[in-house]
Enzyme design. Structure first.
Site, PDB file in Angstrom:
ATOM      1  N   ASP A 120       0.824  -1.215   0.000  1.00 27.93           N
ATOM      2  CA  ASP A 120       0.000   0.000   0.000  1.00 27.93           C
ATOM      3  C   ASP A 120       0.857   1.264   0.000  1.00 27.93           C
ATOM      4  O   ASP A 120       0.432   2.314  -0.474  1.00 27.93           O
ATOM      5  CB  ASP A 120      -0.951   0.002   1.190  1.00 27.93           C
ATOM      6  CG  ASP A 120      -2.081  -0.977   0.932  1.00 27.93           C
ATOM      7  OD1 ASP A 120      -1.873  -2.186   1.127  1.00 27.93           O
ATOM      8  OD2 ASP A 120      -3.140  -0.533   0.455  1.00 27.93           O
ATOM      9  N   ASN A 164       1.663  -2.907   4.215  1.00 25.79           N
ATOM     10  CA  ASN A 164       0.710  -3.752   3.482  1.00 25.79           C
ATOM     11  C   ASN A 164      -0.289  -4.308   4.494  1.00 25.79           C
ATOM     12  O   ASN A 164      -0.208  -4.039   5.703  1.00 25.79           O
ATOM     13  CB  ASN A 164       1.457  -4.871   2.733  1.00 25.79           C
ATOM     14  CG  ASN A 164       0.556  -5.611   1.762  1.00 25.79           C
ATOM     15  OD1 ASN A 164      -0.151  -4.998   0.963  1.00 25.79           O
ATOM     16  ND2 ASN A 164       0.525  -6.925   1.841  1.00 25.79           N
ATOM     17  N   LYS A 165      -1.208  -5.087   4.007  1.00 24.11           N
ATOM     18  CA  LYS A 165      -2.307  -5.634   4.823  1.00 24.11           C
ATOM     19  C   LYS A 165      -1.798  -6.214   6.141  1.00 24.11           C
ATOM     20  O   LYS A 165      -0.785  -6.907   6.165  1.00 24.11           O
ATOM     21  CB  LYS A 165      -3.033  -6.689   3.998  1.00 24.11           C
ATOM     22  CG  LYS A 165      -4.220  -7.363   4.658  1.00 24.11           C
ATOM     23  CD  LYS A 165      -5.222  -6.397   5.251  1.00 24.11           C
ATOM     24  CE  LYS A 165      -5.747  -5.377   4.262  1.00 24.11           C
ATOM     25  NZ  LYS A 165      -6.464  -4.249   4.943  1.00 24.11           N
TER      26      LYS A 165
HETATM   27  O1  MRU Z   1      -7.715  -2.947   2.842  1.00 26.64           O
HETATM   28  P1  MRU Z   1      -7.433  -3.320   1.425  1.00 26.64           P
HETATM   29  O2  MRU Z   1      -8.189  -4.506   0.950  1.00 26.64           O
HETATM   30  O3  MRU Z   1      -7.547  -2.137   0.493  1.00 26.64           O
HETATM   31  O4  MRU Z   1      -5.903  -3.731   1.437  1.00 26.64           O
HETATM   32  C1  MRU Z   1      -5.285  -4.153   0.253  1.00 26.64           C
HETATM   33  C2  MRU Z   1      -3.894  -4.591   0.455  1.00 26.64           C
HETATM   34  O5  MRU Z   1      -3.344  -4.519   1.526  1.00 26.64           O
HETATM   35  C3  MRU Z   1      -3.157  -5.073  -0.745  1.00 26.64           C
HETATM   36  O6  MRU Z   1      -2.238  -6.047  -0.379  1.00 26.64           O
HETATM   37  C4  MRU Z   1      -2.398  -3.889  -1.349  1.00 26.64           C
HETATM   38  O7  MRU Z   1      -3.263  -2.826  -1.605  1.00 26.64           O
HETATM   39  C5  MRU Z   1      -1.699  -4.256  -2.566  1.00 26.64           C
HETATM   40  S1  MRU Z   1      -2.871  -4.427  -3.876  1.00 26.64           S
HETATM   41  C6  MRU Z   1      -2.229  -4.606  -5.318  1.00 26.64           C
END
Ligand code: MRU
Length: 357
Positions: free
Chosen positions: A245, A255-256
């Site tokens: 992110d 990231n997540k």
């Molecule tokens: O909360 P989200 O679903 O928007 O989180 C998404 C993620 O963390 C993805 O791993 C990240 O955006 C990379 S997407 C190509």
């Protein structure tokens, strides 16, 4: 709001679209309803786009940026029609509305800056030029993903199994995907097993990733988040592949939530760790992960419905991203090249390569 069928791109192995522009509207697949229901919402206003981002109808860093760019087009349509002489001032409120929709994915702010930069120089009806710019952000993202897919698959040579987290595919991007793009390309070259972690609490892994791969005939196996260490110990995966992110200038990667735990666990088990992300996800102005704002969402998203009773005394903390230090990352794959063992110097070399064209 109308339900419409998914438009299928002609190319196989990439049949899902998170959003697309059609006749003055942004159509957004409501990912909260997947995999049970395929429903596209019509977003006709910038407010509707901001709401779609904030409420996770559209999610994933690149897709959020693309949606925001189209949101600026919708804002310009309304503002220019209402006041052709002063629309540039008025649209600033709309850019702020979009910027407030979610804090961590830097692609959102990157896309808004790009659109704002274009707005400065426009004269007359701004809509054709802004729409062209939004479309370019969208198509460039797909091209970047395809390039990353090939570069990442090169690194996987010899691997028989990989683990991915969250959803980083066509649903999270303009198409093809970042980490899932690498997996798509590697699958074409014969990669055996793909494991996807469920990704609590929104279940992007079990609701979205496994479903998306199934649409394209790529077999994937779901594991509970808590099964990751045992999976790595079993020897079935040689790489963890995730998206991002926001990547700081030193390679630290937001990231997540759960990504950091996977990186720690991977290092312990000798499993390699790859981040795949377009350069629009790199925040060169933020020196390290310490400077990245981590979104915290409503604790109720985390609670089992059982605990949502009136008399519930359970409280919860719900950070939805975490930061993986660059030292735990073996490779950052971008469309401009691969950074092995990322750190301030290797990231600077990537930046120089980008600036040098
Ligand atoms: O909360 P989200 O679903 O928007 O989180 C998404 C993620 O963390 C993805 O791993 C990240 O955006 C990379 S997407 C190509």
């Amino acid at each position: 709001m109308t339900a419409i069928p998914i438009p299928h791109p002609t190319e196989s192995k990439d049949s899902v679209r998170a959003l697309y522009w059609q006749e003055g509207l942004l159509r957004v697949l409501d990912q909260r309803q997947l995999p049970g229901t395929l429903h596209y919402d019509d977003c006709a206003t910038v407010g509707a786009v901001a709401e779609a981002i904030a409420t996770m109808r559209v999610r994933g860093a690149p897709a959020i940026g693309i949606a925001a760019a189209y949101g600026v087009v919708l804002a310009a349509i309304a503002r220019y029609a209402a006041a052709p002489a002063t629309w540039k001032t008025a649209i600033e409120t709309d850019l702020d509305t979009l910027a407030r929709s979610r804090p961590t994915a830097v692609n959102l702010f990157w896309a808004l800056e790009r659109m704002r930069g274009l707005i400065q120089g426009l004269a007359g009806d701004p809509v054709p030029a802004l729409l062209e710019a939004a479309r370019a952000i969208h198509t460039d993202d797909v091209a970047a993903n395809r390039r990353m897919g090939e570069l990442g698959a090169d690194l996987l040579a010899g691997a028989t199994g990989v683990l991915t987290h969250c959803n980083t595919g066509s649903l999270a991007t303009g198409g093809y995907g970042t980490a899932l793009g690498v997996i798509r390309s590697a699958h074409r070259r014969g990669l055996g097993k793909v494991f996807a972690s469920e990704t609590r609490p929104w279940l992007q892994g079990s609701r979205l990733t496994v479903w998306e791969l199934e649409q394209d005939g790529i077999p994937a196996r779901l594991v509970a988040d808590s099964a990751a260490a045992y999976l790595m110990k079993s020897g079935q995966v040689q790489w963890v592949i995730v998206g991002a992110d926001r990547i700081a200038a030193n390679g630290d990667t937001a990231n997540k939530i759960g990504t950091y735990a996977l990186a720690v666990t991977a290092r312990h088990h000798g499993v390699k760790f790859m981040v795949a992300a377009p350069v629009s996800t790199i925040d060169w102005r933020t020196e390290s992960g310490a400077g990245i704002e981590i979104e915290e969402r409503d604790p109720r998203e985390l609670l089992n419905p059982y605990f949502l009773r009136e008399d519930s005394i359970i409280s919860a903390w719900n950070p939805v991203f975490d930061v993986t230090p660059a030292s735990l990352i073996d490779a950052i794959v971008t469309e401009h090249g691969v950074v092995l063992n990322p750190g301030p110097a290797s990231m600077r070399a990537l930046r120089d390569a980008i600036d040098g064209g």
